[in-house]
Motif scaffolding. Structure first.
Motif, PDB file in Angstrom:
ATOM      1  N   ALA A 167      28.716  16.919  26.764  1.00  0.00           N
ATOM      2  CA  ALA A 167      28.206  15.885  25.751  1.00  0.00           C
ATOM      3  C   ALA A 167      29.422  15.734  24.625  1.00  0.00           C
ATOM      4  CB  ALA A 167      26.897  16.330  25.339  1.00  0.00           C
ATOM      5  N   LEU A 168      28.979  14.534  23.865  1.00  0.00           N
ATOM      6  CA  LEU A 168      29.745  14.244  22.837  1.00  0.00           C
ATOM      7  C   LEU A 168      28.852  14.087  21.496  1.00  0.00           C
ATOM      8  CD1 LEU A 168      31.688  10.940  24.108  1.00  0.00           C
ATOM      9  CD2 LEU A 168      32.478  13.286  24.312  1.00  0.00           C
ATOM     10  N   ILE A 169      28.783  15.123  20.809  1.00  0.00           N
ATOM     11  CA  ILE A 169      27.802  15.125  19.717  1.00  0.00           C
ATOM     12  C   ILE A 169      28.319  15.477  18.534  1.00  0.00           C
ATOM     13  CG2 ILE A 169      25.351  16.329  19.078  1.00  0.00           C
ATOM     14  CD1 ILE A 169      24.712  16.252  21.861  1.00  0.00           C
TER      15      ILE A 169
ATOM     16  N   ILE B  47      33.253   6.113  27.825  1.00  0.00           N
ATOM     17  CA  ILE B  47      33.189   5.817  29.372  1.00  0.00           C
ATOM     18  C   ILE B  47      32.498   6.809  29.809  1.00  0.00           C
ATOM     19  CG2 ILE B  47      34.462   4.573  31.087  1.00  0.00           C
ATOM     20  CD1 ILE B  47      36.287   3.595  28.686  1.00  0.00           C
ATOM     21  N   LYS B  48      33.236   7.815  30.132  1.00  0.00           N
ATOM     22  CA  LYS B  48      32.746   8.867  31.131  1.00  0.00           C
ATOM     23  C   LYS B  48      31.268   9.281  31.070  1.00  0.00           C
ATOM     24  CE  LYS B  48      35.583  12.235  30.673  1.00  0.00           C
ATOM     25  NZ  LYS B  48      36.593  13.538  30.519  1.00  0.00           N
ATOM     26  N   HIS B  49      30.760   9.324  29.655  1.00  0.00           N
ATOM     27  CA  HIS B  49      29.578  10.033  29.646  1.00  0.00           C
ATOM     28  C   HIS B  49      28.436   8.735  29.455  1.00  0.00           C
ATOM     29  CE1 HIS B  49      30.490  14.167  28.793  1.00  0.00           C
ATOM     30  NE2 HIS B  49      31.557  13.725  28.469  1.00  0.00           N
ATOM     31  N   GLY B  50      28.802   7.344  29.876  1.00  0.00           N
ATOM     32  CA  GLY B  50      28.005   6.477  30.218  1.00  0.00           C
ATOM     33  C   GLY B  50      27.494   5.597  28.838  1.00  0.00           C
TER      34      GLY B  50
ATOM     35  N   ILE C 196      25.995   3.374  21.689  1.00  0.00           N
ATOM     36  CA  ILE C 196      27.167   1.910  21.127  1.00  0.00           C
ATOM     37  C   ILE C 196      28.207   2.965  20.342  1.00  0.00           C
ATOM     38  CG2 ILE C 196      27.666   0.170  20.051  1.00  0.00           C
ATOM     39  CD1 ILE C 196      25.709  -1.350  21.310  1.00  0.00           C
ATOM     40  N   GLU C 197      29.382   2.802  20.455  1.00  0.00           N
ATOM     41  CA  GLU C 197      30.343   3.183  19.652  1.00  0.00           C
ATOM     42  C   GLU C 197      31.524   2.429  19.589  1.00  0.00           C
ATOM     43  OE1 GLU C 197      31.266   7.736  19.804  1.00  0.00           O
ATOM     44  OE2 GLU C 197      33.131   7.178  18.913  1.00  0.00           O
TER      45      GLU C 197
ATOM     46  N   ASN D  56      24.701  12.514  28.793  1.00  0.00           N
ATOM     47  CA  ASN D  56      24.291  11.829  30.100  1.00  0.00           C
ATOM     48  C   ASN D  56      23.742  10.650  29.961  1.00  0.00           C
ATOM     49  OD1 ASN D  56      23.367  12.415  32.618  1.00  0.00           O
ATOM     50  ND2 ASN D  56      21.584  14.064  32.223  1.00  0.00           N
ATOM     51  N   GLY D  57      24.487   9.718  29.301  1.00  0.00           N
ATOM     52  CA  GLY D  57      24.276   8.233  29.294  1.00  0.00           C
ATOM     53  C   GLY D  57      23.153   7.919  28.288  1.00  0.00           C
ATOM     54  N   LYS D  58      22.470   8.697  27.574  1.00  0.00           N
ATOM     55  CA  LYS D  58      21.563   8.772  26.454  1.00  0.00           C
ATOM     56  C   LYS D  58      22.091   8.834  25.016  1.00  0.00           C
ATOM     57  CE  LYS D  58      17.375   8.397  27.502  1.00  0.00           C
ATOM     58  NZ  LYS D  58      16.655   6.849  27.438  1.00  0.00           N
TER      59      LYS D  58
END
Lengths: 187, 187
Positions: free
Chosen positions: A42-44, B117-120, B87-88, A83-85
């Motif tokens: 994840a990117l957090i 992009i990878k994480h949707g 969105i980023e 996960n896209g969210k």
């Protein structure tokens, strides 16, 4: 330097008890987020604290802040993508053992929680209370404040509704495991 | 104080040309994001610039920063939630008329674009160039740098691939209209 035996013992006890409690909540979350990033889960990120700049100086083409003060974040402190969210949350600690004082959550943060729910994001609070880390969903938080109209959330409500995030080695606080359970049940 | 006629004219010209160009890109985006927030369209914020604190003081229970320096953001500057999606993006301005120098995008920002992009998530750059605001998708940006291996993006590529965001009164830069067109076509 020699310490009398009883002081030595006290030191040992303190040090052990501290390591048992682990790092503070913010450090634990930051290290967990670094783990998620490193493992491509994840990117957090924690947002930087906003500041109001009063004075800056320039020296050798470098800008230095000479005076500034802390401002309040308009959003919750952590947000990102899993996960896209869209995910947003805040971390709160209280030493109170029987209830979580709502003075810990600023009015604009409550507005932000309502907004994230409305726009289809995942939003929650991570509350450390009685040495346990709880994940309380934005929905359960809003439900409580809208129906109870009290100045604190009872510990009973937290124990009933919130999910316990167990501490581990890596990631130290695997809150995304709980997110999976709540928000990605069917997947 | 009297100015000779030719100087007066110069002043007038400068002032008109400035108002035509509008605010700088960051101000235009901040005011557009405030509009989106007010109209309940999206929750998008510019992240505060991170700082490294060197010295603080306490006076009347108030913490003041006495010395600090600016640090680099690990992510892009803007992120948030629109229509259930993450969105980023980042805003970049160049005075260069024929190409967009890639020195404007730091290495960790390019990594972040790949990661989103990878994480949707939805990720893009808003580039102001030749007085026009372009939205270049993260995908088209990555495609270019991976295939062209150059130090700048040619203006021809931007004109071919990027979408023009027209300036208006409110919101000043309606970039979500372009986001709708690109990412929510079928909805």
């Amino acid at each position: 330097m020699q310490y009398p035996n009883n002081i030595k013992k006290e030191f040992t006890k303190l040090s052990v008890s501290h390591s048992n409690r682990g790092m503070n909540l913010e450090s634990a979350l930051n290290s967990s987020n670094e783990y998620y990033l490193r493992k491509d889960i994840a990117l957090i990120y924690k947002k930087p604290t906003p500041i109001g700049i009063v004075d800056v100086s320039y020296k050798n083409h470098k800008k230095t802040i000479e005076k500034a003060y802390f401002k309040e974040q308009s959003t919750l402190d952590y947000n990102g993508l899993y996960n896209g969210k869209y995910i947003e949350f805040d971390a709160k600690e209280t030493l109170n053992k029987t209830s979580f004082p709502l003075s810990n959550v600023h009015e604009h943060q409550t507005i932000q929680i309502r907004n994230v729910i409305k726009h289809g994001g995942i939003v929650f609070l991570i509350i450390r209370m009685n040495n346990i880390n709880y994940l309380l969903t934005g929905e359960d938080y809003i439900h409580y404040i809208d129906t109870e109209k009290r100045k604190s959330i009872s510990y009973d409500y937290i124990k009933e509704k919130a999910y316990i995030i167990k501490e581990a080695y890596q990631p130290q606080l695997d809150y995304l495991k709980i997110v999976d359970k709540i928000y990605f049940k069917g997947e």
